[in-house]
Motif scaffolding. Sequence first.
Motif, PDB file in Angstrom:
ATOM      1  N   ARG A 113       0.820  -1.211   0.000  1.00 12.73           N
ATOM      2  CA  ARG A 113       0.000   0.000   0.000  1.00 12.73           C
ATOM      3  C   ARG A 113       0.857   1.265   0.000  1.00 12.73           C
ATOM      4  NH1 ARG A 113      -5.426   0.106   3.452  1.00 12.73           N
ATOM      5  NH2 ARG A 113      -5.848   1.582   1.775  1.00 12.73           N
ATOM      6  N   MET A 114       1.996   1.228   0.704  1.00 16.16           N
ATOM      7  CA  MET A 114       2.879   2.386   0.709  1.00 16.16           C
ATOM      8  C   MET A 114       3.391   2.681  -0.691  1.00 16.16           C
ATOM      9  SD  MET A 114       3.473   4.167   3.439  1.00 16.16           S
ATOM     10  CE  MET A 114       5.069   4.875   3.012  1.00 16.16           C
ATOM     11  N   ASP A 115       3.689   1.639  -1.460  1.00 17.08           N
ATOM     12  CA  ASP A 115       4.259   1.826  -2.787  1.00 17.08           C
ATOM     13  C   ASP A 115       3.210   2.103  -3.852  1.00 17.08           C
ATOM     14  OD1 ASP A 115       6.769   2.106  -3.785  1.00 17.08           O
ATOM     15  OD2 ASP A 115       7.045   0.032  -4.380  1.00 17.08           O
ATOM     16  N   VAL A 116       1.995   1.597  -3.665  1.00 14.61           N
ATOM     17  CA  VAL A 116       0.969   1.675  -4.700  1.00 14.61           C
ATOM     18  C   VAL A 116      -0.057   2.766  -4.436  1.00 14.61           C
ATOM     19  CG1 VAL A 116      -0.959   0.403  -5.734  1.00 14.61           C
ATOM     20  CG2 VAL A 116       1.245  -0.716  -5.427  1.00 14.61           C
ATOM     21  N   LYS A 117      -0.413   2.984  -3.177  1.00 12.19           N
ATOM     22  CA  LYS A 117      -1.471   3.935  -2.852  1.00 12.19           C
ATOM     23  C   LYS A 117      -1.010   5.388  -2.851  1.00 12.19           C
ATOM     24  CE  LYS A 117      -4.957   1.143  -2.332  1.00 12.19           C
ATOM     25  NZ  LYS A 117      -6.128   1.229  -3.243  1.00 12.19           N
ATOM     26  N   ALA A 118       0.284   5.621  -2.656  1.00 14.61           N
ATOM     27  CA  ALA A 118       0.768   7.001  -2.678  1.00 14.61           C
ATOM     28  C   ALA A 118       0.614   7.576  -4.074  1.00 14.61           C
ATOM     29  CB  ALA A 118       2.234   7.043  -2.248  1.00 14.61           C
ATOM     30  N   PRO A 119       0.168   8.823  -4.219  1.00 14.97           N
ATOM     31  CA  PRO A 119      -0.009   9.414  -5.547  1.00 14.97           C
ATOM     32  C   PRO A 119       1.319   9.599  -6.267  1.00 14.97           C
ATOM     33  CG  PRO A 119      -0.273  11.073  -3.849  1.00 14.97           C
ATOM     34  CD  PRO A 119      -0.176   9.765  -3.131  1.00 14.97           C
ATOM     35  N   ARG A 120       1.248   9.850  -7.552  1.00 18.35           N
ATOM     36  CA  ARG A 120       2.459  10.012  -8.354  1.00 18.35           C
ATOM     37  C   ARG A 120       3.265  11.245  -7.941  1.00 18.35           C
ATOM     38  NH1 ARG A 120       0.975   8.157 -14.557  1.00 18.35           N
ATOM     39  NH2 ARG A 120       0.037   6.153 -14.003  1.00 18.35           N
ATOM     40  N   ASP A 121       2.599  12.200  -7.366  1.00 12.86           N
ATOM     41  CA  ASP A 121       3.264  13.400  -6.858  1.00 12.86           C
ATOM     42  C   ASP A 121       2.441  13.920  -5.692  1.00 12.86           C
ATOM     43  OD1 ASP A 121       5.007  15.535  -6.627  1.00 12.86           O
ATOM     44  OD2 ASP A 121       3.972  16.765  -8.102  1.00 12.86           O
ATOM     45  N   GLU A 122       3.089  14.597  -4.756  1.00 12.64           N
ATOM     46  CA  GLU A 122       2.405  15.243  -3.635  1.00 12.64           C
ATOM     47  C   GLU A 122       2.771  16.725  -3.655  1.00 12.64           C
ATOM     48  OE1 GLU A 122       2.542  12.898   0.143  1.00 12.64           O
ATOM     49  OE2 GLU A 122       3.822  11.575  -1.052  1.00 12.64           O
ATOM     50  N   PRO A 123       2.275  17.455  -4.631  1.00 14.26           N
ATOM     51  CA  PRO A 123       2.726  18.837  -4.849  1.00 14.26           C
ATOM     52  C   PRO A 123       2.334  19.778  -3.724  1.00 14.26           C
ATOM     53  CG  PRO A 123       0.818  18.362  -6.205  1.00 14.26           C
ATOM     54  CD  PRO A 123       1.218  17.069  -5.576  1.00 14.26           C
ATOM     55  N   ILE A 124       3.050  20.875  -3.688  1.00  9.87           N
ATOM     56  CA  ILE A 124       2.760  21.939  -2.729  1.00  9.87           C
ATOM     57  C   ILE A 124       2.720  23.250  -3.505  1.00  9.87           C
ATOM     58  CG2 ILE A 124       5.240  22.004  -2.142  1.00  9.87           C
ATOM     59  CD1 ILE A 124       4.417  23.088   0.612  1.00  9.87           C
ATOM     60  N   ARG A 125       1.648  24.015  -3.326  1.00  7.47           N
ATOM     61  CA  ARG A 125       1.443  25.261  -4.058  1.00  7.47           C
ATOM     62  C   ARG A 125       1.611  26.466  -3.129  1.00  7.47           C
ATOM     63  NH1 ARG A 125      -3.891  23.951  -7.883  1.00  7.47           N
ATOM     64  NH2 ARG A 125      -2.828  22.494  -9.293  1.00  7.47           N
ATOM     65  N   PHE A 146      -5.145  -2.193   6.781  1.00  4.30           N
ATOM     66  CA  PHE A 146      -6.389  -2.514   6.080  1.00  4.30           C
ATOM     67  C   PHE A 146      -7.380  -1.353   6.079  1.00  4.30           C
ATOM     68  CE2 PHE A 146      -4.640  -6.472   7.755  1.00  4.30           C
ATOM     69  CZ  PHE A 146      -4.591  -7.260   6.606  1.00  4.30           C
ATOM     70  N   SER A 147      -7.076  -0.295   6.824  1.00  5.00           N
ATOM     71  CA  SER A 147      -8.020   0.809   6.978  1.00  5.00           C
ATOM     72  C   SER A 147      -8.152   1.617   5.694  1.00  5.00           C
ATOM     73  CB  SER A 147      -7.579   1.720   8.127  1.00  5.00           C
ATOM     74  OG  SER A 147      -8.383   2.870   8.200  1.00  5.00           O
ATOM     75  N   ARG A 148      -9.378   2.073   5.409  1.00  5.81           N
ATOM     76  CA  ARG A 148      -9.610   2.960   4.274  1.00  5.81           C
ATOM     77  C   ARG A 148      -9.489   4.424   4.666  1.00  5.81           C
ATOM     78  NH1 ARG A 148     -14.785   0.446   0.886  1.00  5.81           N
ATOM     79  NH2 ARG A 148     -13.818  -1.568   0.335  1.00  5.81           N
ATOM     80  N   THR A 149      -9.906   4.737   5.894  1.00  7.98           N
ATOM     81  CA  THR A 149      -9.886   6.138   6.323  1.00  7.98           C
ATOM     82  C   THR A 149      -8.488   6.602   6.708  1.00  7.98           C
ATOM     83  OG1 THR A 149     -10.444   5.443   8.593  1.00  7.98           O
ATOM     84  CG2 THR A 149     -12.267   6.028   7.122  1.00  7.98           C
ATOM     85  N   ALA A 150      -7.634   5.678   7.171  1.00 13.54           N
ATOM     86  CA  ALA A 150      -6.293   6.060   7.600  1.00 13.54           C
ATOM     87  C   ALA A 150      -5.327   6.218   6.436  1.00 13.54           C
ATOM     88  CB  ALA A 150      -5.750   5.037   8.596  1.00 13.54           C
ATOM     89  N   TRP A 151      -5.714   5.755   5.261  1.00  9.38           N
ATOM     90  CA  TRP A 151      -4.861   5.830   4.080  1.00  9.38           C
ATOM     91  C   TRP A 151      -5.551   6.678   3.008  1.00  9.38           C
ATOM     92  CZ3 TRP A 151      -0.232   2.811   3.132  1.00  9.38           C
ATOM     93  CH2 TRP A 151       0.154   2.027   4.230  1.00  9.38           C
ATOM     94  N   GLY A 152      -4.806   7.556   2.405  1.00  5.47           N
ATOM     95  CA  GLY A 152      -5.377   8.343   1.319  1.00  5.47           C
ATOM     96  C   GLY A 152      -4.828   9.757   1.282  1.00  5.47           C
ATOM     97  N   VAL A 153      -5.286  10.533   0.319  1.00  2.00           N
ATOM     98  CA  VAL A 153      -4.813  11.895   0.101  1.00  2.00           C
ATOM     99  C   VAL A 153      -5.724  12.886   0.796  1.00  2.00           C
ATOM    100  CG1 VAL A 153      -4.498  13.681  -1.654  1.00  2.00           C
ATOM    101  CG2 VAL A 153      -3.650  11.372  -2.072  1.00  2.00           C
ATOM    102  N   ARG A 154      -5.122  13.859   1.436  1.00  2.00           N
ATOM    103  CA  ARG A 154      -5.860  14.970   2.021  1.00  2.00           C
ATOM    104  C   ARG A 154      -5.204  16.267   1.563  1.00  2.00           C
ATOM    105  NH1 ARG A 154      -5.663  12.697   8.219  1.00  2.00           N
ATOM    106  NH2 ARG A 154      -6.380  10.570   7.750  1.00  2.00           N
ATOM    107  N   THR A 155      -6.006  17.223   1.226  1.00  2.00           N
ATOM    108  CA  THR A 155      -5.489  18.533   0.818  1.00  2.00           C
ATOM    109  C   THR A 155      -5.696  19.521   1.957  1.00  2.00           C
ATOM    110  OG1 THR A 155      -7.616  18.978  -0.253  1.00  2.00           O
ATOM    111  CG2 THR A 155      -5.830  18.170  -1.644  1.00  2.00           C
ATOM    112  N   GLU A 156      -4.667  20.288   2.245  1.00  2.00           N
ATOM    113  CA  GLU A 156      -4.713  21.207   3.372  1.00  2.00           C
ATOM    114  C   GLU A 156      -4.165  22.565   2.954  1.00  2.00           C
ATOM    115  OE1 GLU A 156      -2.345  18.537   5.439  1.00  2.00           O
ATOM    116  OE2 GLU A 156      -3.932  17.632   6.612  1.00  2.00           O
ATOM    117  N   VAL A 157      -4.613  23.604   3.634  1.00  2.00           N
ATOM    118  CA  VAL A 157      -4.176  24.958   3.326  1.00  2.00           C
ATOM    119  C   VAL A 157      -3.660  25.618   4.603  1.00  2.00           C
ATOM    120  CG1 VAL A 157      -6.544  25.819   3.607  1.00  2.00           C
ATOM    121  CG2 VAL A 157      -4.858  27.186   2.369  1.00  2.00           C
ATOM    122  N   TYR A 158      -2.535  26.341   4.477  1.00  2.75           N
ATOM    123  CA  TYR A 158      -1.908  26.995   5.624  1.00  2.75           C
ATOM    124  C   TYR A 158      -1.546  28.429   5.248  1.00  2.75           C
ATOM    125  CZ  TYR A 158      -1.158  22.072   6.822  1.00  2.75           C
ATOM    126  OH  TYR A 158      -1.336  20.733   7.069  1.00  2.75           O
TER     127      TYR A 158
END
Length: 267
Positions: A113-125, A146-158
């Motif tokens: 999951r670490m190798d496959v689920k991570a997106p191709r890029d994790e850009p920062i704007r 096995f968790s679905r909520t603990a794995w995935g992409v989240r977008t955040e603004v600071y």
Amino acid sequence: MLFTAPLLDKPAPGWKRDLPSPDQPSSCVPYPPVLPNAPNHLDSTYMELPRCTLSARGIGVWLAIFVLGLSVLLLTAPLIFPLAPGESIDWGFILVCLGLSVVLIWFSIHLWRMDVKAPRDEPIRFNRLRRKVYVYRFHHDGLRPFSRTAWGVRTEVYDWDDLRAEVSSVYSPMGTGGLVESVSIAVVKPGTCQVRERFHFAHGTMQGEMYWAMAQLFMQQGPQALPHFPRPPRDWNNEDVSFNLARRLAPKVHWPAKMDLESRTGP
């Protein structure tokens, strides 16, 4: 500018030094030939830098398959070695094989999951007009593979003024091992040195320091202050990944529509 003591509470694990804050002069001059990638996008409104949590992709997939094969061998080990005449069943051996196989299966799923689920890029704007920073982050939890909520992409603004960059050095048992240096970004409470959260920014001190200097120059002076990159930006979503199974299965970068528009425009 060299800080001999941590400025933040608490400093990053393995802290080595702090980089200049957003309103201070940069500590170095970006030199494009030594940077792996040019900015994904650059104009008078925003700059997008490439970012990745994993320094290498494709190894974890094959390692996960190998570890899974070992777990299958352990599960079948009690069947492979038949009992001698008159010999009783060794329940201790069976329990050890079962326990090790469960651990290996758990570990193999985490690697996959670490190798496959991570997106191709994790850009920062970095949006200069709004003075905001938008981060495309991949979250994972090794204790819950096995968790679905603990794995995935989240977008955040600071807020740009609330960010601080730190150089740290930690021991890495994977890959080449030894001490691995990286640059992380801490988000502090406004007007204080208290850290709210941290996220990875760049691998290697030189790369991270130059990318942070680029962010400072862009936010303080604009795109004209940045050096020229001889290589074109990398198209992370449409590049040829035929020979890298992990990158071929990895999801493409898709910003939420509302945040995508906000991060690319002025107020």
